[in-house]
Write an enzyme that holds these catalytic residues in place. Structure first.
Site, short mmCIF file in Angstrom:
data_model
loop_
_atom_site.label_atom_id
_atom_site.label_comp_id
_atom_site.label_asym_id
_atom_site.label_seq_id
_atom_site.Cartn_x
_atom_site.Cartn_y
_atom_site.Cartn_z
N GLU A 121 0.79 -1.34 -0.03
CA GLU A 121 0.00 0.08 -0.07
C GLU A 121 1.09 1.23 -0.06
OE1 GLU A 121 -3.06 -0.50 -0.60
OE2 GLU A 121 -3.77 -2.14 0.30
N HIS A 144 -2.91 2.05 7.96
CA HIS A 144 -4.18 1.23 7.37
C HIS A 144 -4.30 -0.21 8.30
CE1 HIS A 144 -6.42 -1.42 4.73
NE2 HIS A 144 -5.46 -2.25 4.34
N HIS A 146 -7.46 -3.70 9.43
CA HIS A 146 -8.93 -4.21 8.90
C HIS A 146 -9.55 -4.32 10.28
CE1 HIS A 146 -6.34 -6.34 5.71
NE2 HIS A 146 -6.45 -4.95 5.37
N HIS A 216 -12.84 -3.51 2.75
CA HIS A 216 -11.40 -3.70 2.98
C HIS A 216 -10.73 -3.41 4.36
CE1 HIS A 216 -7.11 -3.14 1.23
NE2 HIS A 216 -6.90 -3.64 2.41
P1 13P Z 1 1.09 -5.69 3.06
O1 13P Z 1 1.54 -6.85 3.60
O2 13P Z 1 1.77 -5.46 1.70
O3 13P Z 1 1.48 -4.37 3.91
O4 13P Z 1 -0.49 -5.66 2.71
C1 13P Z 1 -1.24 -5.89 3.70
C2 13P Z 1 -2.64 -5.23 3.46
O5 13P Z 1 -3.45 -4.99 4.25
C3 13P Z 1 -2.86 -4.55 1.99
O6 13P Z 1 -3.98 -4.05 2.08
ZN ZN Z 2 -5.24 -3.91 3.84
#
Ligand code: 13P
Ligand code: ZN
Length: 271
Positions: A121, A144, A146, A216
């Site tokens: 990202e 970022h 989840h 996401h």
């Molecule tokens: P990375 O391992 O590349 O950081 O990806 C994790 C992710 O949440 C992608 O949206």
């Molecule tokens: Zn992600």
């Protein structure tokens, strides 16, 4: 992996990386970081001394995918691609790396400690940092992650209309508006890691510090990584209150319009 670290004898830089490691641990504990899920980047340029600036790179230049003029000469600590938050928490310099943006503002190289390729990202992270610097902001961190509850809420169109989710989440508990005063922007689904996702994220950053990437996760910015994390945490708390009430079989009332207005005035929050 080398045992010598660029963090040795650089307490201010080490402290920034420790903050990232601490938050990475929280993300794992909260269940927001399955496998390699989520990523973090922090602008560490102010902690980079002449010696680091003269260090040779440990990789060849790598294209960012866009030209980001405000990042010239900047340094970032980033989680590595495919690296786990729970590992970043314990061994940050083996699961993340320090990168230098080159003078063409279109390439970066890894300078320390190990050749750990940055998160997929990175286009979104660097575009956000470029945007923040461009508007004169003192924000240094981008996160970022989840969060289960917030992602679940993004699976229905009724919550994806502008500010519907912000108002609902603010109304679940008074502190949410106080500590996430700009609310939650919504970004329609885009491919993870894509330039399109980066561009859509930027458009929302003028109005929000936290944005939802539909189905996401969320992306948050703040002065440091704690501030970015806290904003997602309060939104997630509100989402859990909403979901708990629904599980008990009723639609929660939420705070009334008058109560929200009173909070907004009392805490001097944006309307
Ligand atoms: P990375 O391992 O590349 O950081 O990806 C994790 C992710 O949440 C992608 O949206
Ligand atoms: Zn992600």
């Amino acid at each position: 992996m080398t045992t010598k670290s660029v963090l040795d004898s650089r307490p201010a830089l080490a402290a920034e990386v420790e903050k990232v490691a601490e938050v990475a641990g929280y993300l794992w504990q909260k269940g927001w970081a399955e496998r390699n899920g989520g990523n973090i980047s922090v602008n560490i340029t102010e902690h980079v001394d002449y010696q680091i600036r003269s260090m040779p790179a440990i990789t060849a230049p790598i294209a960012i995918g866009s030209t980001l003029p405000h990042l010239k000469g900047c340094y970032f600590f980033c989680k590595g691609n495919n690296k786990r938050m729970r590992d970043l928490a314990r061994r940050p310099m083996e699961n993340g790396a320090i990168i230098r943006i080159l003078d063409d503002c279109a390439h970066y190289e890894i300078v320390a400690d190990n050749p750990v390729m940055p998160t997929s990202e990175l286009p979104s992270h660097l575009a956000m940092h470029n945007h923040l610097i461009g508007r004169g902001s003192d924000y240094k961190a981008a996160l970022h992650t989840h969060p289960i509850d917030l992602i679940a809420m993004s699976h229905t169109p009724k919550f994806l209309e502008k500010d519907v989710l912000s108002n609902l989440l603010w109304s679940m508990i008074p502190e949410t508006k106080a500590f996430c005063p700009r609310g939650l922007g919504i970004i329609p689904y885009q491919l993870p890691g894509s330039q399109a996702l980066a561009e859509a994220t930027l458009r929302e950053l003028d109005d929000y510090d936290v944005v939802m990437w539909e189905k996401h996760g969320v992306c948050a910015v703040g002065k440091d990584i704690f501030e970015a994390f806290d904003q997602v945490d309060v939104l997630s708390k509100s989402a859990q209150i909403y979901i708990s009430a629904r599980c008990m079989g009723y639609e929660p009332d939420g705070m009334s319009h008058e109560q929200m207005q009173e909070m907004t005035r009392a805490f001097n929050l944006p309307k």
